[in-house]
Design an enzyme around this catalytic site. Sequence first.
Site, PDB file in Angstrom:
ATOM      1  N   GLY A   1       0.812  -1.220   0.000  1.00 47.62           N
ATOM      2  CA  GLY A   1       0.000   0.000   0.000  1.00 47.62           C
ATOM      3  C   GLY A   1       0.845   1.269   0.000  1.00 47.62           C
ATOM      4  O   GLY A   1       0.524   2.250  -0.671  1.00 47.62           O
ATOM      5  N   THR A   2       1.933   1.249   0.753  1.00 48.48           N
ATOM      6  CA  THR A   2       2.789   2.439   0.839  1.00 48.48           C
ATOM      7  C   THR A   2       3.357   2.784  -0.530  1.00 48.48           C
ATOM      8  O   THR A   2       3.317   3.946  -0.958  1.00 48.48           O
ATOM      9  CB  THR A   2       3.944   2.175   1.841  1.00 48.48           C
ATOM     10  OG1 THR A   2       3.357   1.828   3.088  1.00 48.48           O
ATOM     11  CG2 THR A   2       4.832   3.387   1.999  1.00 48.48           C
TER      12      THR A   2
ATOM     13  N   ASN B   1      -7.996   4.052   8.497  1.00 49.04           N
ATOM     14  CA  ASN B   1      -7.436   2.887   9.186  1.00 49.04           C
ATOM     15  C   ASN B   1      -7.460   2.979  10.705  1.00 49.04           C
ATOM     16  O   ASN B   1      -7.292   1.984  11.383  1.00 49.04           O
ATOM     17  CB  ASN B   1      -5.987   2.665   8.726  1.00 49.04           C
ATOM     18  CG  ASN B   1      -5.160   3.919   8.770  1.00 49.04           C
ATOM     19  OD1 ASN B   1      -5.463   4.910   8.096  1.00 49.04           O
ATOM     20  ND2 ASN B   1      -4.116   3.920   9.575  1.00 49.04           N
TER      21      ASN B   1
ATOM     22  N   GLN C   1      -7.732  -0.224   3.388  1.00 49.27           N
ATOM     23  CA  GLN C   1      -8.546  -0.831   4.443  1.00 49.27           C
ATOM     24  C   GLN C   1      -9.940  -1.212   3.955  1.00 49.27           C
ATOM     25  O   GLN C   1     -10.602  -2.043   4.564  1.00 49.27           O
ATOM     26  CB  GLN C   1      -8.683   0.129   5.635  1.00 49.27           C
ATOM     27  CG  GLN C   1      -7.399   0.350   6.411  1.00 49.27           C
ATOM     28  CD  GLN C   1      -6.926  -0.881   7.188  1.00 49.27           C
ATOM     29  OE1 GLN C   1      -7.683  -1.824   7.409  1.00 49.27           O
ATOM     30  NE2 GLN C   1      -5.675  -0.880   7.588  1.00 49.27           N
TER      31      GLN C   1
ATOM     32  N   HIS D   1      -1.759  -7.711   2.440  1.00 48.49           N
ATOM     33  CA  HIS D   1      -1.689  -8.262   3.810  1.00 48.49           C
ATOM     34  C   HIS D   1      -2.809  -7.779   4.719  1.00 48.49           C
ATOM     35  O   HIS D   1      -2.934  -8.243   5.858  1.00 48.49           O
ATOM     36  CB  HIS D   1      -0.302  -8.021   4.440  1.00 48.49           C
ATOM     37  CG  HIS D   1      -0.025  -6.627   4.886  1.00 48.49           C
ATOM     38  ND1 HIS D   1       0.037  -6.274   6.206  1.00 48.49           N
ATOM     39  CD2 HIS D   1       0.214  -5.488   4.196  1.00 48.49           C
ATOM     40  CE1 HIS D   1       0.316  -4.975   6.304  1.00 48.49           C
ATOM     41  NE2 HIS D   1       0.429  -4.474   5.091  1.00 48.49           N
TER      42      HIS D   1
ATOM     43  N   THR E   1      11.763  -7.413 -11.232  1.00 51.28           N
ATOM     44  CA  THR E   1      11.192  -8.749 -11.461  1.00 51.28           C
ATOM     45  C   THR E   1       9.965  -8.931 -10.574  1.00 51.28           C
ATOM     46  O   THR E   1      10.000  -8.620  -9.385  1.00 51.28           O
ATOM     47  CB  THR E   1      12.251  -9.831 -11.142  1.00 51.28           C
ATOM     48  OG1 THR E   1      13.378  -9.581 -11.972  1.00 51.28           O
ATOM     49  CG2 THR E   1      11.710 -11.223 -11.395  1.00 51.28           C
TER      50      THR E   1
ATOM     51  N   CYS F   1       4.625   4.573  17.777  1.00 48.19           N
ATOM     52  CA  CYS F   1       5.380   4.489  19.015  1.00 48.19           C
ATOM     53  C   CYS F   1       6.779   5.026  18.740  1.00 48.19           C
ATOM     54  O   CYS F   1       7.527   4.441  17.984  1.00 48.19           O
ATOM     55  CB  CYS F   1       5.437   3.035  19.459  1.00 48.19           C
ATOM     56  SG  CYS F   1       6.285   2.807  20.995  1.00 48.19           S
TER      57      CYS F   1
HETATM   58  C1  PLP Z   1      -4.993   3.157   4.843  1.00 45.02           C
HETATM   59  C2  PLP Z   1      -3.632   2.551   4.670  1.00 45.02           C
HETATM   60  N1  PLP Z   1      -2.867   2.941   3.645  1.00 45.02           N
HETATM   61  C3  PLP Z   1      -1.655   2.419   3.419  1.00 45.02           C
HETATM   62  C4  PLP Z   1      -1.119   1.462   4.268  1.00 45.02           C
HETATM   63  C5  PLP Z   1       0.234   0.905   3.982  1.00 45.02           C
HETATM   64  O1  PLP Z   1       0.127  -0.372   3.414  1.00 45.02           O
HETATM   65  P1  PLP Z   1       1.371  -1.385   3.428  1.00 45.02           P
HETATM   66  O2  PLP Z   1       1.539  -1.855   4.840  1.00 45.02           O
HETATM   67  O3  PLP Z   1       0.964  -2.481   2.494  1.00 45.02           O
HETATM   68  O4  PLP Z   1       2.562  -0.641   2.923  1.00 45.02           O
HETATM   69  C6  PLP Z   1      -1.869   1.037   5.367  1.00 45.02           C
HETATM   70  C7  PLP Z   1      -1.313   0.070   6.328  1.00 45.02           C
HETATM   71  O5  PLP Z   1      -1.410   0.244   7.528  1.00 45.02           O
HETATM   72  C8  PLP Z   1      -3.170   1.586   5.570  1.00 45.02           C
HETATM   73  O6  PLP Z   1      -3.930   1.214   6.597  1.00 45.02           O
END
Ligand code: PLP
Length: 381
Positions: A71-72, A151, A179, A201, A237, A327
Site C-alpha cells: 500500500g505504501t 485505518n 482498508q 496483507h 522482477t 510508538c
Molecule cells: C490506509 C492505509 N494505507 C496504506 C497502508 C500501507 O500499506 P502497506 O503496509 O501495504 O505498505 C496502510 C497500512 O497500515 C493503511 O492502513
Amino acid sequence: MKSIYLDHAASTPIHPKVAEEMMRVMTSQYGNASSVHAYGREAKKLMSGSRDRMAALLGCMPDELVFTAGGTESDNLAIFGTLEAMGLEGKHVITSAIEHHAVLHTCQELEKRGCEVTYVPVDETGRVSAEQVANAIQDNTVLITIMFGNNEIGTLQPIREIGELARSRGIVFHTDAVQALGTESIVCRDYPVDLWSFSAHKINGPGGIGALVVKRGHTLSPRLYGGLQEKKRRAGTENLAGIAGFAKAVELAVDGLADRRSHYMMLRNTFIQSLNQEIGQDAFAVNGHPEFFMPHIINISFPGVNTETMLMNLDMEGIAAASGSACTSGSLEVSHVLQAMELSEKLLHSAIRFSFGLGNTSQEMEYTAQKIGTIINRLRK
Ligand SMILES: Cc1ncc(COP(=O)(O)O)c(C=O)c1O
C-alpha cells in the site's frame, strides 16, 4: 491464558487457501516472467492469469493493474508518479488531515519540492466534506487524494461525491482503499476515481505485495527504474508467488464480502453490548462516524485510562489491540487522526483501536469486554 488478536487493520493472518496457492507457485515456478524460454513463458502465463482474475474481481482492465510492494508504494507511486509526469513546480494537491502517513508524508515531500498542498480538515466523526474539498480547489489543482476508509477510526469518506467533483473540474483523483477492500464493495469502473491503492496483507494475503489501479489514459512517471515491467510503470522482477497469493486473497474477499461484513457487524455489536454490560455506557465512547464506517475497525476511548496503560494491560491479558499512533522512543504519540477530529483531551489520550478478522468469535468479544472491566477496576483501585 487466551490469546486474542484484535489488530487486523495492522495485518491479517494468511488464509490457508492463499498459503496453499503461494506454496504451489513457489515450489513449481521459478522462471522470470521476462525470460523468453519455456520457464519464463510459464511464469508470464501464471502472472497474466492472476492479473486477469484480479482485474475482473476489482472491476478494472488487466492493463490498469500495476503490482507494487504494498500500500505504501502504491500511494507513493500514485502521488509522485502523477505529479512528476506533470512537472512538480507550482502544482497544487488536495488531501485530508487524516490520511495514512504513506499519503501524508508523500505530500509533505511534495511541498519540499515546490508543490502546494492543502490538508482539508474533518468533522468530529472523521469525515471530509466534499464541499470543503470544492472550496480548496485552485486553478493549479492537479490531484485530489482522499482515502476510501480510515485505518484508525473506520470512517468512510464520500468518495463518489469527491470523485464527481474532481472529474467535473478535470482533476486527477486518487483514493487509498487499502482498508476498504474486503469490507466495501469496490468495482473500480463504477467510481469516478483515477487511481486506487490496495494491499494484500490487510485481506489475508501476503505481506510485501500491493497494487495500484491506474485508469487507462492516465500518465504516470515510474518511481523505480531498471526494467520494462508493468508497462514501464514499475520496474523489477515480479513477485510471482505474491501476485498469485494476492489474486487468491482478493477472490476470497470479494466472493465472501457479504459474509465478512455480517461477521464483523456481529462482532462489533457483541463487543459494544458486552462493554455496556461490563463497564456501563458512560465508561466508553466510540470514535468515528455512526453510519458511514467499515465494520472491521472500531475505535473506543475509555476516559480516565491512558491509551498506553490500557494497551499494556490488554497485552498482559493476551489481547492484542492498537492505538492509531506511532510508538516513538518507547512512548506513544497522539494520533493525528484523532487530533484532526478535535476530540476532547479525555477521549484523545484514552483511545484504542480494535480491528476484527475472520477468525474472531463473539466469545472473544465478550471475554475482551470482561477483561477491560477487570483492568478498569484494577486501575481505579
Ligand atoms: C490506509 C492505509 N494505507 C496504506 C497502508 C500501507 O500499506 P502497506 O503496509 O501495504 O505498505 C496502510 C497500512 O497500515 C493503511 O492502513
